[in-house]
Design an enzyme around this catalytic site. Sequence first.
Site, PDB file in Angstrom:
ATOM      1  CE1 TYR A   3      -3.674   2.431   0.372  1.00 59.91           C
ATOM      2  CE2 TYR A   3      -2.232   3.501   1.956  1.00 59.91           C
ATOM      3  CZ  TYR A   3      -3.350   3.529   1.133  1.00 59.91           C
ATOM      4  OH  TYR A   3      -4.121   4.652   1.078  1.00 59.91           O
ATOM      5  CD1 TRP A  25      -1.623   7.400  -0.944  1.00 63.31           C
ATOM      6  CD2 TRP A  25      -1.733   9.237  -2.226  1.00 63.31           C
ATOM      7  NE1 TRP A  25      -2.901   7.886  -0.870  1.00 63.31           N
ATOM      8  CE2 TRP A  25      -2.997   9.014  -1.630  1.00 63.31           C
ATOM      9  CE3 TRP A  25      -1.571  10.338  -3.051  1.00 63.31           C
ATOM     10  CZ2 TRP A  25      -4.086   9.859  -1.869  1.00 63.31           C
ATOM     11  CZ3 TRP A  25      -2.646  11.175  -3.283  1.00 63.31           C
ATOM     12  CH2 TRP A  25      -3.895  10.932  -2.702  1.00 63.31           C
TER      13      TRP A  25
HETATM   14  N1  LIG Z   1      -1.887  18.654   2.616  1.00 64.23           N
HETATM   15  C1  LIG Z   1      -2.285  17.360   2.569  1.00 64.23           C
HETATM   16  N2  LIG Z   1      -3.492  17.052   2.061  1.00 64.23           N
HETATM   17  C2  LIG Z   1      -3.908  15.764   2.035  1.00 64.23           C
HETATM   18  C3  LIG Z   1      -3.068  14.707   2.493  1.00 64.23           C
HETATM   19  C4  LIG Z   1      -1.795  15.062   3.037  1.00 64.23           C
HETATM   20  O1  LIG Z   1      -1.016  14.198   3.496  1.00 64.23           O
HETATM   21  N3  LIG Z   1      -1.445  16.393   3.066  1.00 64.23           N
HETATM   22  N4  LIG Z   1      -3.497  13.403   2.434  1.00 64.23           N
HETATM   23  C5  LIG Z   1      -4.589  13.093   1.509  1.00 64.23           C
HETATM   24  C6  LIG Z   1      -5.207  11.793   1.792  1.00 64.23           C
HETATM   25  S1  LIG Z   1      -4.400  10.386   1.300  1.00 64.23           S
HETATM   26  C7  LIG Z   1      -6.428  11.662   2.355  1.00 64.23           C
HETATM   27  S2  LIG Z   1      -7.137  10.123   2.538  1.00 64.23           S
HETATM   28  C8  LIG Z   1      -7.197  12.827   2.767  1.00 64.23           C
HETATM   29  C9  LIG Z   1      -7.778  12.607   4.164  1.00 64.23           C
HETATM   30  O2  LIG Z   1      -8.781  13.510   4.427  1.00 64.23           O
HETATM   31  P1  LIG Z   1      -9.377  13.587   5.897  1.00 64.23           P
HETATM   32  O3  LIG Z   1      -9.359  12.248   6.488  1.00 64.23           O
HETATM   33  O4  LIG Z   1     -10.688  14.280   5.841  1.00 64.23           O
HETATM   34  O5  LIG Z   1      -8.274  14.533   6.548  1.00 64.23           O
HETATM   35  P2  LIG Z   1      -7.771  14.839   8.044  1.00 64.23           P
HETATM   36  O6  LIG Z   1      -6.845  15.982   7.884  1.00 64.23           O
HETATM   37  O7  LIG Z   1      -7.253  13.615   8.691  1.00 64.23           O
HETATM   38  O8  LIG Z   1      -9.072  15.276   8.820  1.00 64.23           O
HETATM   39  C10 LIG Z   1      -9.803  16.428   8.462  1.00 64.23           C
HETATM   40  C11 LIG Z   1     -10.262  17.118   9.691  1.00 64.23           C
HETATM   41  O9  LIG Z   1     -11.244  16.348  10.388  1.00 64.23           O
HETATM   42  C12 LIG Z   1     -11.277  16.817  11.723  1.00 64.23           C
HETATM   43  N5  LIG Z   1     -11.701  15.767  12.617  1.00 64.23           N
HETATM   44  C13 LIG Z   1     -10.969  14.737  13.079  1.00 64.23           C
HETATM   45  N6  LIG Z   1     -11.699  13.959  13.892  1.00 64.23           N
HETATM   46  C14 LIG Z   1     -12.917  14.521  13.979  1.00 64.23           C
HETATM   47  C15 LIG Z   1     -14.118  14.174  14.669  1.00 64.23           C
HETATM   48  O10 LIG Z   1     -14.219  13.180  15.369  1.00 64.23           O
HETATM   49  N7  LIG Z   1     -15.177  14.988  14.480  1.00 64.23           N
HETATM   50  C16 LIG Z   1     -15.129  16.075  13.682  1.00 64.23           C
HETATM   51  N8  LIG Z   1     -16.231  16.782  13.530  1.00 64.23           N
HETATM   52  N9  LIG Z   1     -14.021  16.427  13.037  1.00 64.23           N
HETATM   53  C17 LIG Z   1     -12.917  15.662  13.175  1.00 64.23           C
HETATM   54  C18 LIG Z   1      -9.878  17.247  12.065  1.00 64.23           C
HETATM   55  O11 LIG Z   1      -9.909  18.473  12.757  1.00 64.23           O
HETATM   56  C19 LIG Z   1      -9.168  17.288  10.733  1.00 64.23           C
HETATM   57  O12 LIG Z   1      -8.424  18.461  10.510  1.00 64.23           O
HETATM   58  O13 LIG Z   1      -6.383  13.989   2.794  1.00 64.23           O
HETATM   59  C20 LIG Z   1      -5.675  14.168   1.561  1.00 64.23           C
HETATM   60  N10 LIG Z   1      -5.130  15.493   1.544  1.00 64.23           N
HETATM   61  N1  LIG Z   2      -2.493   7.993  12.473  1.00 61.34           N
HETATM   62  C1  LIG Z   2      -2.847   8.126  11.182  1.00 61.34           C
HETATM   63  N2  LIG Z   2      -2.237   7.373  10.250  1.00 61.34           N
HETATM   64  C2  LIG Z   2      -2.589   7.500   8.949  1.00 61.34           C
HETATM   65  C3  LIG Z   2      -3.566   8.435   8.541  1.00 61.34           C
HETATM   66  C4  LIG Z   2      -4.202   9.201   9.554  1.00 61.34           C
HETATM   67  O1  LIG Z   2      -5.089  10.017   9.271  1.00 61.34           O
HETATM   68  N3  LIG Z   2      -3.804   9.042  10.854  1.00 61.34           N
HETATM   69  N4  LIG Z   2      -3.888   8.551   7.224  1.00 61.34           N
HETATM   70  C5  LIG Z   2      -3.725   7.361   6.401  1.00 61.34           C
HETATM   71  C6  LIG Z   2      -3.895   7.631   4.991  1.00 61.34           C
HETATM   72  S1  LIG Z   2      -5.379   8.348   4.552  1.00 61.34           S
HETATM   73  C7  LIG Z   2      -2.988   7.278   4.046  1.00 61.34           C
HETATM   74  S2  LIG Z   2      -3.423   7.431   2.394  1.00 61.34           S
HETATM   75  C8  LIG Z   2      -1.690   6.698   4.392  1.00 61.34           C
HETATM   76  C9  LIG Z   2      -0.546   7.162   3.479  1.00 61.34           C
HETATM   77  O2  LIG Z   2       0.546   6.297   3.590  1.00 61.34           O
HETATM   78  P1  LIG Z   2       1.591   6.123   2.395  1.00 61.34           P
HETATM   79  O3  LIG Z   2       0.927   6.277   1.071  1.00 61.34           O
HETATM   80  O4  LIG Z   2       2.337   4.862   2.645  1.00 61.34           O
HETATM   81  O5  LIG Z   2       2.547   7.381   2.645  1.00 61.34           O
HETATM   82  P2  LIG Z   2       3.571   8.124   1.697  1.00 61.34           P
HETATM   83  O6  LIG Z   2       4.402   8.967   2.584  1.00 61.34           O
HETATM   84  O7  LIG Z   2       2.841   8.811   0.594  1.00 61.34           O
HETATM   85  O8  LIG Z   2       4.454   6.934   1.132  1.00 61.34           O
HETATM   86  C10 LIG Z   2       4.855   6.864  -0.198  1.00 61.34           C
HETATM   87  C11 LIG Z   2       6.285   6.350  -0.283  1.00 61.34           C
HETATM   88  O9  LIG Z   2       6.584   6.118  -1.663  1.00 61.34           O
HETATM   89  C12 LIG Z   2       7.877   6.623  -1.937  1.00 61.34           C
HETATM   90  N5  LIG Z   2       7.967   6.873  -3.386  1.00 61.34           N
HETATM   91  C13 LIG Z   2       7.690   7.996  -4.077  1.00 61.34           C
HETATM   92  N6  LIG Z   2       7.904   7.792  -5.394  1.00 61.34           N
HETATM   93  C14 LIG Z   2       8.322   6.516  -5.525  1.00 61.34           C
HETATM   94  C15 LIG Z   2       8.690   5.719  -6.643  1.00 61.34           C
HETATM   95  O10 LIG Z   2       8.645   6.121  -7.782  1.00 61.34           O
HETATM   96  N7  LIG Z   2       9.079   4.436  -6.381  1.00 61.34           N
HETATM   97  C16 LIG Z   2       9.111   3.923  -5.134  1.00 61.34           C
HETATM   98  N8  LIG Z   2       9.491   2.665  -4.977  1.00 61.34           N
HETATM   99  N9  LIG Z   2       8.762   4.666  -4.066  1.00 61.34           N
HETATM  100  C17 LIG Z   2       8.370   5.930  -4.269  1.00 61.34           C
HETATM  101  C18 LIG Z   2       8.012   7.839  -1.052  1.00 61.34           C
HETATM  102  O11 LIG Z   2       9.362   8.205  -0.892  1.00 61.34           O
HETATM  103  C19 LIG Z   2       7.321   7.343   0.233  1.00 61.34           C
HETATM  104  O12 LIG Z   2       8.244   6.722   1.078  1.00 61.34           O
HETATM  105  O13 LIG Z   2      -1.388   7.016   5.756  1.00 61.34           O
HETATM  106  C20 LIG Z   2      -2.419   6.587   6.645  1.00 61.34           C
HETATM  107  N10 LIG Z   2      -1.973   6.724   8.021  1.00 61.34           N
HETATM  108 MO   LIG Z   3      -5.367   8.619   2.222  1.00 57.09          MO
END
Ligand SMILES: Nc1nc2c(c(=O)[nH]1)N[C@H]1C(S)=C(S)[C@@H](COP(=O)(O)OP(=O)(O)OC[C@H]3O[C@@H](n4cnc5c(=O)[nH]c(N)nc54)[C@H](O)[C@@H]3O)O[C@H]1N2
Ligand SMILES: Nc1nc2c(c(=O)[nH]1)N[C@H]1C(S)=C(S)[C@@H](COP(=O)(O)OP(=O)(O)OC[C@H]3O[C@@H](n4cnc5c(=O)[nH]c(N)nc54)[C@H](O)[C@@H]3O)O[C@H]1N2
Ligand SMILES: [Mo]
Length: 762
Positions: free
Chosen positions: A110, A112
């Site tokens: 898993y 991104w």
């Molecule tokens: N800049 C940036 N943007 C991203 C990402 C990133 O790493 N960086 N990751 C991307 C990815 S993979 C995903 S899946 C999405 C995730 O998108 P989300 O899961 O929606 O993102 P979060 O920032 O975890 O949460 C959004 C907000 O929900 C609020 N929140 C948390 N718990 C609760 C609760 O119990 N109740 C209420 N009402 N609010 C709550 C928090 O204040 C938080 O700031 O974001 C994407 N966008």
């Molecule tokens: N506690 C907590 N944990 C969370 C979340 C949360 O809200 N709270 N959010 C979750 C969510 S929504 C998500 S989506 C996950 C994200 O988790 P990941 O998707 O595993 O996080 P990334 O940091 O995007 O990891 C991508 C990796 O790919 C590498 N990479 C980039 N380009 C390449 C390439 O071309 N080749 C190879 N081999 N590697 C490459 C980068 O250097 C990096 O190490 O985290 C989850 N974890």
């Molecule tokens: Mo995500």
Amino acid sequence: MVPARTSLTHWGAFSATVGDGDITSVRPLSGDADPSPALGNLPGSIRHTARITAPAVRRGWLDDGPGPSTRRGADSFVQVSWDDLTELLAGELRRVVDTHGNEAIYGGSYGWSSAGRFHHAQSQVHRFLNCLGGYTFSRHSYSLGATGVIMPRVVGTHDDLFKRSTQWEVIVEHTDLMVCFGGLALKNTGVNHGGTTAHPARGALERFRRRGGRIVSFSPLRDDVDGPCDWFAPVPGTDVAIMLGLAYVLATESLADREFLADYCVGYDRFERYLLGTDDGVPKTPQWAANLSGLVAEDLVALARRMAAARTIVTVSWSLQRTRHGEQAPWMGLTLAAMLGQIGLAGGGFGHGYGSMNEPGLAPIRCGLPRLPQGINPVRTFIPVAAISDMLLNPGKPFDYNGLRLTYPDIKLVYWAGGNPFHHHQNLPRLRRALGRPDTVVVHDPYWTAMAKHADIVVPSTTFAERDDYSGSRNDPVLMAMPRLAEPYAQSRDDYDTFAALAIRLGVGETFTEGRTSSEWLAHLYEKWSATLDFPVPPFEEFWRAGRLRLPTDDGLTLLADFRADPRAHRLATPSGKIEIFSADIDSFGYDDCTGHPAWFEPQEWLGGPRARRYPLHLLANQPTSRLHSQLDGGAASLASKVGGREPLRMHPDDAGARGLAAGDVVRVFNDRGACLAGVVLDDGVRPQVVQLSTGAWFDPADPADLDSMCVHGNPNVLTDDVGTSSLAQGCTGAHVLVQVEKYCAAPPPVRAHQPPVLAPR
Ligand SMILES: Nc1nc2c(c(=O)[nH]1)N[C@H]1C(S)=C(S)[C@@H](COP(=O)(O)OP(=O)(O)OC[C@H]3O[C@@H](n4cnc5c(=O)[nH]c(N)nc54)[C@H](O)[C@@H]3O)O[C@H]1N2
Ligand SMILES: Nc1nc2c(c(=O)[nH]1)N[C@H]1C(S)=C(S)[C@@H](COP(=O)(O)OP(=O)(O)OC[C@H]3O[C@@H](n4cnc5c(=O)[nH]c(N)nc54)[C@H](O)[C@@H]3O)O[C@H]1N2
Ligand SMILES: [Mo]
């Protein structure tokens, strides 16, 4: 210096200047109204000190051969030649397949990785492992673990909730009231899977407000909505109770749309018995909801009436389902919207993920995208993605998932390319133990992440900037060329070339490569895709020279408008063809943690429960503003957000005062699972008793040999519980965890997260 060239990341398109083999500056693409600050991490990323310069093998693995080891993460590495690496890795893959079968390879991998569609690491590793006879795979994502299971069961889809969501222009024109559970965090709209060339959300909200539209935000953080709104800061995790309180008002004040509930939904009656407390004696009144959430009952009554009187969209952020019982919030949000009867009407109804990703609100393209075929996986064994540690620690153990009783396989080899489990997984001390179990851990990454440091065989990948590729995102109208900006750094190689060499060595070279180089694949996939289109596109060479291609989009969509207009012709893919407020299938599974209709379940990690007596602060581990996940955590924008080099922990001044803390202090954040250090930021826009520590700081154990070591950098996943959302989806629950915070009085250890491990030449 070469002239500026354009390219793209998951967080936006840009033009870059390049010098001395690295990106020297970036400018957002003109036309992007609201570029992501994470672009600031790109300069210097190619020759960063954290780059993996050569293939490397863990000392203990080289000396002792494959086998379980508690030294993963603490050992030094030996640099080897590419030929030696190919030989070793091919030999180990052969051994595992021959002695244990393909099921013994966990290739879920898993993560991104990069935005480019051909060099997408996960697609590459899946295709490669399929050529070898398959692998144990994973289902769903950390993003949408609960949604991905519950929403297909109750509304027949989860993808279309985003891809065909009500568009910003429709909201701007028609919506009066946005009621947003989890806010509308614009920081998150910076990002889109597969890349994005425009960020319209901020501008759309400005136009929406100018037309008189109002936003109600339920969130523990004020800045989850940028600009004016009615802000309610509930106890985290109580949104379902709040929605029930609102639903109660609709049901008891004749404000629910009974016709819509009868014609378009099934099971409302069953749900209403629960809502009114007919069976359990607990009416879910606004006062009941207020007692749980810390809000005021009269405010909820007034809001419910306001919602019924206006064109209202109920939105639920993805964060709300990344918690224990995460299935309930999107299901209940949908139910609340159904009671308002505006689903499928322009600007009304339901939305999931506005402020979670750029995609919701954007028009979908009217075609598919070029894709690397991944082949067929003959192995049928899988896990829900967030069960990784559970699987590695418990081979043969049965578990529940979505009505099935499954068994964990016995994994001997873990293969990761393009993800970082030390970013994404919960309870890192447990993950470290789990990673000690298999015989071999293989990691491809450009950087020495904590996952690479825990591997046995480390494969240096190029970054997107060192190879030709193109983007592709189903809700972005532009296909962007991503030309190589610089030569591959040191000995790094494209994942494709690594897999091609391994495939040749293992006798499946032709199956994997089909005789094509990567540039030939780019042209081939594009041409194959062109042939499927019902509109003309230029030949590949012309697209590549132009650097971008505009694709037609479906504009003006309202979610489920077709279903509303003709529920028989557009019946939903649920058993009833309607919205399932009560699901007989889910009910038949007999789970006590996810029953037949949406309901309030008390979680373990919440301020209202007994655990809060020991750990009285609710930590939100949300997405970071300054980067995507852990990617480029050592870049300038990410580093600028840190406090004395550690991840910032935001807290209310009263909670800080009670602990004698001031801004800039180093604190220890802890519970019974682990601890990390962080740097204090004071903010009265954080609800009291809540602290916020975003994900993404690279795990940095003070003592790598101690599996329970504190992280000195601020990774919240040392604290989070490794438990599924419920027996239904078994999704990730990393968003919430209870902690205590105290001043760190000793001399804080240095942060070494972005430094390579000890390396020796062979
Ligand atoms: N800049 C940036 N943007 C991203 C990402 C990133 O790493 N960086 N990751 C991307 C990815 S993979 C995903 S899946 C999405 C995730 O998108 P989300 O899961 O929606 O993102 P979060 O920032 O975890 O949460 C959004 C907000 O929900 C609020 N929140 C948390 N718990 C609760 C609760 O119990 N109740 C209420 N009402 N609010 C709550 C928090 O204040 C938080 O700031 O974001 C994407 N966008
Ligand atoms: N506690 C907590 N944990 C969370 C979340 C949360 O809200 N709270 N959010 C979750 C969510 S929504 C998500 S989506 C996950 C994200 O988790 P990941 O998707 O595993 O996080 P990334 O940091 O995007 O990891 C991508 C990796 O790919 C590498 N990479 C980039 N380009 C390449 C390439 O071309 N080749 C190879 N081999 N590697 C490459 C980068 O250097 C990096 O190490 O985290 C989850 N974890
Ligand atoms: Mo995500």
